[in-house]
Design an enzyme around this catalytic site. Sequence first.
Site, PDB file in Angstrom:
ATOM      1  N   GLU A   1       0.833  -1.204   0.000  1.00  0.00           N
ATOM      2  CA  GLU A   1       0.000   0.000   0.000  1.00  0.00           C
ATOM      3  C   GLU A   1       0.868   1.254   0.000  1.00  0.00           C
ATOM      4  O   GLU A   1       1.605   1.506   0.953  1.00  0.00           O
ATOM      5  CB  GLU A   1      -0.892  -0.020   1.244  1.00  0.00           C
ATOM      6  CG  GLU A   1      -1.686   1.231   1.491  1.00  0.00           C
ATOM      7  CD  GLU A   1      -2.307   1.254   2.882  1.00  0.00           C
ATOM      8  OE1 GLU A   1      -2.879   2.301   3.221  1.00  0.00           O
ATOM      9  OE2 GLU A   1      -2.218   0.254   3.607  1.00  0.00           O
TER      10      GLU A   1
ATOM     11  N   ASP B   1      -1.021  -1.419   5.731  1.00  0.00           N
ATOM     12  CA  ASP B   1      -0.849  -0.852   7.067  1.00  0.00           C
ATOM     13  C   ASP B   1      -1.799  -1.498   8.069  1.00  0.00           C
ATOM     14  O   ASP B   1      -2.898  -1.945   7.709  1.00  0.00           O
ATOM     15  CB  ASP B   1      -1.110   0.662   7.050  1.00  0.00           C
ATOM     16  CG  ASP B   1      -0.044   1.423   6.265  1.00  0.00           C
ATOM     17  OD1 ASP B   1       1.038   0.846   6.041  1.00  0.00           O
ATOM     18  OD2 ASP B   1      -0.305   2.573   5.865  1.00  0.00           O
TER      19      ASP B   1
ATOM     20  N   ASP C   1      -3.959  -0.450  10.076  1.00  0.00           N
ATOM     21  CA  ASP C   1      -4.957   0.520  10.507  1.00  0.00           C
ATOM     22  C   ASP C   1      -6.230   0.308   9.701  1.00  0.00           C
ATOM     23  O   ASP C   1      -6.338  -0.633   8.903  1.00  0.00           O
ATOM     24  CB  ASP C   1      -4.433   1.954  10.363  1.00  0.00           C
ATOM     25  CG  ASP C   1      -4.043   2.296   8.917  1.00  0.00           C
ATOM     26  OD1 ASP C   1      -4.400   1.532   7.993  1.00  0.00           O
ATOM     27  OD2 ASP C   1      -3.378   3.332   8.714  1.00  0.00           O
TER      28      ASP C   1
ATOM     29  N   ASP D   1      -7.623   2.054   7.206  1.00  0.00           N
ATOM     30  CA  ASP D   1      -7.451   2.158   5.757  1.00  0.00           C
ATOM     31  C   ASP D   1      -6.757   0.916   5.198  1.00  0.00           C
ATOM     32  O   ASP D   1      -7.118   0.416   4.124  1.00  0.00           O
ATOM     33  CB  ASP D   1      -6.630   3.405   5.401  1.00  0.00           C
ATOM     34  CG  ASP D   1      -7.447   4.691   5.534  1.00  0.00           C
ATOM     35  OD1 ASP D   1      -8.689   4.580   5.562  1.00  0.00           O
ATOM     36  OD2 ASP D   1      -6.846   5.765   5.620  1.00  0.00           O
TER      37      ASP D   1
END
Length: 665
Positions: free
Chosen positions: A439, A512, A514, A516
Amino acid sequence: MAKTYDSKNIVVLEGLDAVRMRPGMYIGTTGIKGLHHILWEIVDNSMDEVSNGFGNSVTVTLHSDGSASVLDDGRGIPVDIHPTKKVSGVELVFTKLHAGGKFDSENYSYSGGLHGVGASVTNALSEWLKVNVYKNGKEYSMEFASKVKPNGKIASGAVTKHLAAIGTTKQRGTLVRFMPDKTVFEDVNFSFDTVSKRLRELAFLNRGVEITIIDERHMRYNAAYKKTFKYIGGLKDYVSYLNESKSAAHSSPVYIEGKSELVDLVCAFQYTDSYNENVFSYVNNIPTTEGGTHETGLKSALTRAFNDVARKYGYLKDKEANLIGEDYREGITIALSIKMRNIQFEGQTKTKLGNPEIKADVENLVYNQLLVFFERAEHRKIFDIVMQKGKLAAKTREASKKAKEITRAKNSIEGANLVGKLSSCTGKKAELNEVFIVEGDSAGGSAKQARDRSYQAILPLRGKPLNAEKKRLHQVLANEEIRTIISALGTSIGEDFNLSSLKFHKIIILSDADQDGAHIRAILLTFFFRYMKELIINGNLYIGLPPLYKVTRKDKIEYVYSDVELPEVLEKIGKGYTIQRYKGLGEMNPDQLWHTTMDPATRALLRVTIEDAAGAELMVSTLMGDDIDARKSYISEHANFNSGEEEMIEKVTPVKPGAVAAEVA
């Protein structure tokens, strides 16, 4: 100097010792799947009783001491003495491999357990196992245990209490309770969700049978840990359940059944507003996630029957060409269950039916039943929907064909599409190579510096890929990030997919840790599930696990991969520590990223799987579809988003560098 090798060197494993010595040969793995496998073996025996008409109910209990039990109201395991083995039927079933009542058709017309190793393997891999048989007005009891012999070796599943009548009863059936052996399995905690899903599926497949799960470990806190499944509609109810998060094009699924000398067949299907085709097939209650000859026959029958009905009632004019199979299957959800003898499985996961004679039988049964169904005037409205969707799909098929041709031209590996995007590896052996789909440019840059370029390639995504759940194929192919992935892997997609052209045998999604990152991971999983499912079936798709925290105290460094692990690590490292919370992969320097996430010797990967195809379909369509209420309900039920993802993933243990085959195995 070479050692002598003569007959005294030949080791004979007595009884069930071979199972304990090589459990992977019998249950595939000693991980969490293997643990549930030994439960399925006992459940399947009970289901064989009820599916052959000898009982009506099965109850599975997960006990507070860690054991599990399965109770049915079938005929009860035979308690009389075997004429040649001179021991009871119960002892034979639980101590002898390849012993059972399923090798002829006198007692079981159809069986999910065909190899006669199920109950004995469960016994061999348990600390103890107890059997109660309720038969002929009496209750019988027998006990087994794995114990240490005087020579220090373990006697697997040995008899500790011989079969004896212990009372009278009006009950009938069999109760088996066992304790998985902690020295065999990596994890001995049964999953309530995993067991519930399989039992629900069995209830759908066996119309009218009542199947209950009780989890005593949680019952004191929450009554929701007892569930009973019973579906009078069988597969019809199953299709409705699978389509809960979609908009159905007609209110009630089509239901047909038929019987030949080779198979008993039940099939249900329903169209939705989705663009995806979903076929779930079973043989003797066993999921055939890779399809096989029965699915081939089913699809041929649908195409032939729909075209014939369309011609007969004027939906297709003389000058119009017939529609093809994929036109008729756009947006369809189908459940097919057949019962048969002498199953021949093939494929890597042994979930593909190979019996060639079954194709014609299934095709004829489905074809004839569909003609009868659509002859009735009240069913003609459903056929109106079939043709509306089919004709629209045929038009968009041409658009998709052009999009594929454009994609092939744009996305050849030498083409401009990959220049500056894919940082390829120098290795030429695809089976040793891996690609990280990363990403963002920042993380991509760090990964490029961290990697071992001899076998690791990096593909950064510079924008968010399209949610493939909501789009047609030509719309998916219009997304640049999706086209880049297709080009990098080299397999094409959909009907043109070719596994032998795969350039990297490990495809690792690295996002990641998180919200997103989770969303991008979900979008990519959805794309692979819809258009490159063979990669998942073949075990090529993985999820990388970057750490959430770096905990430092003086010269000690600990990386923490979840919030659950954090308190334990903090206690271990002692006072005076500092914590760094990684917000993204780009925050790690190349050495850290290599050590924690990319080095095969120290990393952990999650392999994406589809053992529960129906569960995976329901999860994808719910989480990535348009039904907001269904999504909220699903997330609320599962509480932790990651627990939903676990339906499609399994952890892969780190291995030493170069041991690629061992990691995949």
